[in-house]
Design an enzyme around this catalytic site. Structure first.
Site, mmCIF file in Angstrom:
data_model
loop_
_atom_site.group_PDB
_atom_site.id
_atom_site.type_symbol
_atom_site.label_atom_id
_atom_site.label_comp_id
_atom_site.label_asym_id
_atom_site.label_seq_id
_atom_site.Cartn_x
_atom_site.Cartn_y
_atom_site.Cartn_z
ATOM 1 N N LYS A 166 -20.975 4.536 -6.403
ATOM 2 C CA LYS A 166 -20.608 4.858 -7.516
ATOM 3 C C LYS A 166 -20.211 4.095 -8.518
ATOM 4 O O LYS A 166 -20.050 4.577 -9.572
ATOM 5 C CB LYS A 166 -19.063 4.951 -6.279
ATOM 6 N N LEU B 50 -17.036 -9.704 -3.064
ATOM 7 C CA LEU B 50 -16.962 -9.284 -1.910
ATOM 8 C C LEU B 50 -18.070 -8.395 -1.426
ATOM 9 O O LEU B 50 -18.560 -7.505 -2.222
ATOM 10 C CB LEU B 50 -15.786 -10.069 -0.940
ATOM 11 N N LYS C 63 -23.652 -0.524 5.775
ATOM 12 C CA LYS C 63 -24.980 -1.827 6.193
ATOM 13 C C LYS C 63 -24.080 -2.181 8.111
ATOM 14 O O LYS C 63 -22.464 -1.350 8.365
ATOM 15 C CB LYS C 63 -24.902 -2.966 5.764
ATOM 16 N N HIS D 159 -35.338 -6.495 0.454
ATOM 17 C CA HIS D 159 -35.227 -5.872 1.865
ATOM 18 C C HIS D 159 -35.327 -3.991 1.666
ATOM 19 O O HIS D 159 -34.457 -3.637 1.524
ATOM 20 C CB HIS D 159 -34.337 -5.769 3.117
ATOM 21 N N CYS E 127 -19.395 0.449 -2.694
ATOM 22 C CA CYS E 127 -19.223 0.566 -4.472
ATOM 23 C C CYS E 127 -21.423 1.149 -5.320
ATOM 24 O O CYS E 127 -21.069 1.485 -6.126
ATOM 25 C CB CYS E 127 -19.806 -1.143 -3.980
ATOM 26 N N ARG F 162 -18.498 5.535 3.266
ATOM 27 C CA ARG F 162 -18.216 5.938 2.121
ATOM 28 C C ARG F 162 -19.783 5.486 1.614
ATOM 29 O O ARG F 162 -20.728 4.478 1.498
ATOM 30 C CB ARG F 162 -18.113 5.131 1.348
ATOM 31 N N ASP G 55 0.808 -1.622 -0.214
ATOM 32 C CA ASP G 55 -0.545 -0.331 -0.084
ATOM 33 C C ASP G 55 0.625 1.320 -0.140
ATOM 34 O O ASP G 55 1.822 1.311 0.341
ATOM 35 C CB ASP G 55 -0.863 0.142 1.017
ATOM 36 N N LYS H 146 -19.289 -6.800 -13.970
ATOM 37 C CA LYS H 146 -19.194 -6.755 -12.688
ATOM 38 C C LYS H 146 -19.799 -5.325 -12.520
ATOM 39 O O LYS H 146 -20.784 -4.775 -11.182
ATOM 40 C CB LYS H 146 -17.572 -5.590 -12.046
HETATM 41 N N1 LIG Z 1 -15.278 -2.138 -0.619
HETATM 42 C C1 LIG Z 1 -15.849 -3.117 -1.090
HETATM 43 O O1 LIG Z 1 -16.943 -4.091 -0.557
HETATM 44 C C2 LIG Z 1 -15.514 -3.627 -2.986
HETATM 45 C C3 LIG Z 1 -16.529 -4.854 -3.238
HETATM 46 C C4 LIG Z 1 -16.613 -5.630 -4.470
HETATM 47 C C5 LIG Z 1 -15.640 -4.334 -5.347
HETATM 48 N N2 LIG Z 1 -15.017 -3.746 -5.191
HETATM 49 C C6 LIG Z 1 -13.343 -2.580 -5.758
HETATM 50 O O2 LIG Z 1 -12.241 -2.643 -5.231
HETATM 51 C C7 LIG Z 1 -12.140 -1.730 -5.093
HETATM 52 C C8 LIG Z 1 -10.654 -0.526 -3.675
HETATM 53 O O3 LIG Z 1 -12.029 -0.764 -2.779
HETATM 54 P P1 LIG Z 1 -11.738 -1.200 -1.224
HETATM 55 O O4 LIG Z 1 -12.962 -0.315 -0.709
HETATM 56 O O5 LIG Z 1 -10.676 -2.059 -1.133
HETATM 57 O O6 LIG Z 1 -10.578 0.781 -1.393
HETATM 58 P P2 LIG Z 1 -9.924 1.108 -0.271
HETATM 59 O O7 LIG Z 1 -10.011 2.712 -0.445
HETATM 60 O O8 LIG Z 1 -10.680 0.441 0.677
HETATM 61 O O9 LIG Z 1 -8.861 0.391 -0.612
HETATM 62 C C9 LIG Z 1 -7.280 0.992 -1.508
HETATM 63 C C10 LIG Z 1 -6.257 1.126 -0.977
HETATM 64 O O10 LIG Z 1 -5.076 1.632 -2.355
HETATM 65 C C11 LIG Z 1 -4.458 1.958 -1.748
HETATM 66 N N3 LIG Z 1 -3.790 2.506 -2.738
HETATM 67 C C12 LIG Z 1 -4.216 2.932 -3.965
HETATM 68 N N4 LIG Z 1 -3.417 4.145 -4.446
HETATM 69 C C13 LIG Z 1 -2.239 3.293 -4.459
HETATM 70 C C14 LIG Z 1 -0.989 2.696 -5.306
HETATM 71 N N5 LIG Z 1 -0.851 3.120 -6.620
HETATM 72 N N6 LIG Z 1 0.013 1.421 -4.883
HETATM 73 C C15 LIG Z 1 0.299 1.427 -3.388
HETATM 74 N N7 LIG Z 1 -1.464 1.266 -2.809
HETATM 75 C C16 LIG Z 1 -2.345 1.618 -3.468
HETATM 76 C C17 LIG Z 1 -5.427 3.071 -0.368
HETATM 77 O O11 LIG Z 1 -3.940 3.609 0.414
HETATM 78 C C18 LIG Z 1 -5.736 2.675 0.023
HETATM 79 O O12 LIG Z 1 -5.452 1.861 0.954
HETATM 80 C C19 LIG Z 1 -12.626 -0.505 -6.050
HETATM 81 O O13 LIG Z 1 -11.894 -1.093 -7.089
HETATM 82 C C20 LIG Z 1 -14.047 -1.291 -5.739
HETATM 83 O O14 LIG Z 1 -15.131 -0.451 -6.260
HETATM 84 C C21 LIG Z 1 -14.988 -2.644 -3.252
#
Ligand SMILES: NC(=O)c1ccc[n+]([C@@H]2O[C@H](COP(=O)([O-])OP(=O)(O)OC[C@H]3O[C@@H](n4cnc5c(N)ncnc54)[C@H](O)[C@@H]3O)[C@@H](O)[C@H]2O)c1
Length: 446
Positions: free
Chosen positions: A266, A153, A324, A254, A263, A331, A30, A207
């Site tokens: 956006k 997930l 939830k 529900h 998600c 978010r 990260d 997706k």
């Molecule tokens: N949260 C969910 O439930 C969920 C489910 C399915 C898909 N997604 C998708 O997965 C993706 C990530 O979502 P999330 O909720 O985990 O986001 P998040 O904001 O929790 O995590 C993203 C992480 O990426 C890091 N990051 C950003 N740029 C970086 C780089 N260049 N190098 C290294 N690290 C970097 C950030 O510091 C952060 O810790 C999104 O596209 C989201 O739409 C999310």
């Protein structure tokens, strides 16, 4: 297999930890040094049930490690997953791909030997191809393929979802990349998890289409709930009657205050933008977005009406701030619209959430309490906004004693109207007639 997970957030950290549990060697990278320092010390920066245990166990077994050095980690890897955030771009709702492209450039630096770069972030159609161009431009010599592997997930049950997904979707264009992806997910063959190989564009669209469809289902049942209130029907019965039809299914039926979270809001916006850009606008998704936005504002008006129409000088006890249960993620939570709207109408809001209060305090000016009952002390009524398990069996006698008025507004329909009535509450819920306490019953219950 040696795997790098770029981004240690809700998706990256869970996916990285679960892949290490499958037996792969995983480095989670990260760009936030504080996050990596915390993880190295065994502190988990997000709340996700069960995550701490698998991070600890696989860290101790030497299969899971953490780093800020992306190109260094990539040098050793056979597969690199991009799981960074893709928030909505300011102004037009398109997914902001800044973090994805930055990650791609950093990955390019480290590529060494054949590597599959996998987009796991939710990214618009065409992004895998664009990432390929970014890496190719930076490293014309590199031997790599790009695959798209969207993640499905759900926060709150993310680990179980990753271990037992309904399906794994992989978009890729070479047999070599397909083999690597098959090897990564091989442990799931035991559960006979379907693995769907498609082109990259299809994987990317699957997706968005899946999320938009689920958001549509929620929005549909929310509109039916409004209709139920007008015609004297009960939305719980209607949803059950619909959901028992196997073609429809009972999930995501529900009724509630409108969808939120990291998600659906956006992803529906990004899909709208993609469909407009490609001359195939989706009027259904357009309606879903605007109906859902309006719904959150309408919820504040519904609460105000239940409190007698005028919130000036009134105190609202509010349970649940996260979008939830079982997550600390705030978010696009409905609370971010509803709480300020109540405050603008003159209310003081006192809230409790089991995991979301630290985040909520950063996002709004809100009085938070140590537990559910503290919010109710002298408040003019109670609002249930997120259905955490611990709010499902409140001590209703105590609730009635603490509140100045025996009023509950339940935006998740977690209680039965008859039960509320028997405890002497005026009870307002979603898509069901409000119940008034017969005064004799109110006395009997106390
Ligand atoms: N949260 C969910 O439930 C969920 C489910 C399915 C898909 N997604 C998708 O997965 C993706 C990530 O979502 P999330 O909720 O985990 O986001 P998040 O904001 O929790 O995590 C993203 C992480 O990426 C890091 N990051 C950003 N740029 C970086 C780089 N260049 N190098 C290294 N690290 C970097 C950030 O510091 C952060 O810790 C999104 O596209 C989201 O739409 C999310």
């Amino acid at each position: 297999m040696r795997i790098v997970m770029v981004g240690a957030g809700y998706v990256g950290l869970v996916s990285g930890a679960c892949l290490s549990e499958f037996g792969h060697e995983v480095v989670c990278v990260d760009c936030d040094p504080g996050r990596i320092a915390a993880l190295k010390e065994g502190r988990i920066p997000i709340y996700e049930p069960g995550l701490q245990q698998i991070v600890q166990a696989n860290g101790a077994a030497g299969r899971l490690s953490f780093s800020t050095d992306l190109s260094g980690a990539v040098r050793e890897a056979e597969a690199v997953f991009i799981a960074v955030g893709t928030p909505p771009r300011h102004g037009d709702g398109h997914a902001d791909l800044t973090y994805v492209y930055q990650a791609a450039r950093d990955i390019a630096e480290g590529l060494n030997g054949y590597t599959v770069v996998v987009t796991k972030s939710t990214v618009p159609v065409g992004t895998a191809r664009a990432v390929q161009a970014v890496i190719r431009q930076a490293r014309p010599d590199a031997d790599f393929d790009i695959a798209s592997n969207p993640e499905f997930l759900r926060e709150g049950s993310a680990i179980e979802d990753f271990r037992r997904p309904d399906r794994v979707v992989v978009g890729c264009e070479s047999e070599r990349a397909r083999e690597v992806m098959r090897e990564i997910y091989r442990p799931l063959f035991i559960n006979e998890t379907p693995m769907l190989f498609t082109g990259r564009e299809s994987a990317e669209l699957i997706k968005y289409a899946a999320n938009a469809f689920l958001a549509t289902k929620i929005t549909f049942i929310n509109e039916m709930a409004d209709l139920c209130e007008q015609v004297g029907a009960d939305i719980k019965d209607v949803a059950r009657g619909m959901g028992l039809d196997k073609r429809i299914g009972g999930k995501f039926l529900h009724a509630g205050p409108g969808f939120g979270g990291s998600c659906f809001p956006k992803d529906t916006l990004a899909l709208l933008k993609t469909s407009q850009d490609h001359g195939a606008p989706s009027r259904i998704v357009d309606a879903v977005v605007s109906v859902n936005d309006a719904r959150k504002r309408a919820m504040a008006r519904k609460i105000a009406a239940a409190f007698g129409g005028d919130l000036n000088g009134k105190t609202v006890a509010l349970l649940g701030l996260t979008f939830k249960p079982n997550t600390d993620d705030m978010r696009d939570a409905p609370s971010l619209t509803i709480v300020p709207a109540l405050q603008a109408l003159g209310a003081t809001v006192r809230a409790f959430d089991p995991e979301g209060m630290a985040q909520a305090r950063k996002l709004m000016d809100i009085e938070t309490c140590e537990d559910a009952y503290e919010t109710m002390q002298g408040a003019d009524g109670l609002v249930l906004l997120t259905e955490w398990n611990q709010f499902r069996a409140l001590n209703l006698v105590r609730v009635g004693q603490l509140l100045r008025q025996k009023l509950i507004v339940d935006l998740r329909n977690i209680y039965a109207p008859a039960q509320m009535q028997s405890y002497g509450f005026r009870y307002v819920s979603i898509g069901r007639a409000a119940v008034q306490p017969p005064s004799t019953l109110a006395v009997a219950a106390e």
